[in-house]
Enzyme design. Sequence first.
Site, PDB file in Angstrom:
ATOM      1  N   PRO A   1       1.284  -1.550  -0.289  1.00 57.46           N
ATOM      2  CA  PRO A   1       0.400   0.461   0.114  1.00 57.46           C
ATOM      3  C   PRO A   1       1.109   0.931   0.304  1.00 57.46           C
ATOM      4  O   PRO A   1       2.254   1.308   0.854  1.00 57.46           O
ATOM      5  CB  PRO A   1      -0.532  -0.462   1.025  1.00 57.46           C
ATOM      6  CG  PRO A   1      -0.653  -1.878   1.990  1.00 57.46           C
ATOM      7  CD  PRO A   1       0.765  -1.817   0.928  1.00 57.46           C
ATOM      8  N   GLU A   2       0.787   2.316  -1.289  1.00 58.32           N
ATOM      9  CA  GLU A   2       1.158   3.327  -1.166  1.00 58.32           C
ATOM     10  C   GLU A   2       0.053   4.436  -1.085  1.00 58.32           C
ATOM     11  O   GLU A   2      -1.210   3.931  -1.164  1.00 58.32           O
ATOM     12  CB  GLU A   2       1.998   3.555  -2.122  1.00 58.32           C
ATOM     13  CG  GLU A   2       2.558   2.599  -2.870  1.00 58.32           C
ATOM     14  CD  GLU A   2       4.183   2.765  -4.337  1.00 58.32           C
ATOM     15  OE1 GLU A   2       4.112   3.180  -4.546  1.00 58.32           O
ATOM     16  OE2 GLU A   2       4.322   1.546  -4.149  1.00 58.32           O
TER      17      GLU A   2
END
Length: 275
Positions: free
Chosen positions: A2-3
Amino acid sequence: MPELPEVETLSVQLNRVLRGRRISKVQIRTPSILETPPGEFEAQIVGRQIARIKRRGKFIQMELSENLALWCHLGMTGQLFFQSEESRPAFLLSHVHLILFFDNPPGRLIYRDIRRFGHIGLSPALESQFPEEVRRLGPEPLDWKEEDFALFFKTRRARIKSLLLNQTLVAGLGNIYSDESLFRAGIRPLRRADKIAHDRLRRLHRSLCEVLKEAIRWGGSSIDDYRHLDGTTGRFQEFHRVYGRGGEKCQTCGSSIRSVRLSGRTSSFCPRCQK
DNA sequence: GAAGGCCTGGAA
DNA sequence: TTCCAGGCCTTC
């Protein structure tokens, strides 16, 4: 992994489901994911209401009542699922480390993290007292002015990709969106930032904002583990041009996409489109 | 400024 | 058994 777009997507979904609800119970299964001692963590959050959920870099910030903030970083494989009474699946989830329970109507927020690189902590809801790693974060790329962004990177001697990954310089980027924005801007990941033309750096900021916004629109990228709050996948991985495509043909020019290692991390780029 | 190690567990 | 992932830290 997750960014920014993945965390943003989750934050929006969390807001829809949890805003205004009160935490009735906590189940701590893996105390080591907590930054706060488990007993204190439980005592602090049970009974508090969730005022709103925000994102800062790759952190999810839950503002609780009475000026408490709960911080969650998903690391590489962290997942959050919300289950109501009706949506609870029959199967059991492995690697679940923390569960927050809610009453009327009953529901639970599940924190799952296969690699356990993620962590959860508490702080006062006052910016000056946020956790150290949050206070150290650089600006949000989507808030940064194009010209300021270019001027800032023009003074840096490191490789542009390393700089983009450095959370204290720009918040929220990881391998996916740094590779994808560099492709769109036509810049090789190993280029020294100060050697890149000023206009090109401006273009990088535009590409970055574009790719982040597109990714948010598609609900983020689900490569391995990333899921939405309801367990569904994001779809932006279908539009990656270079990330994870080493050896494939560039969709723009047909050249073979190359992968290099930069301080232990893979970077993919098109040798023809990126200079 | 760059490289390598560490954390952990799944895939090859 | 080896490799790899992202973030952070230490070492050079």
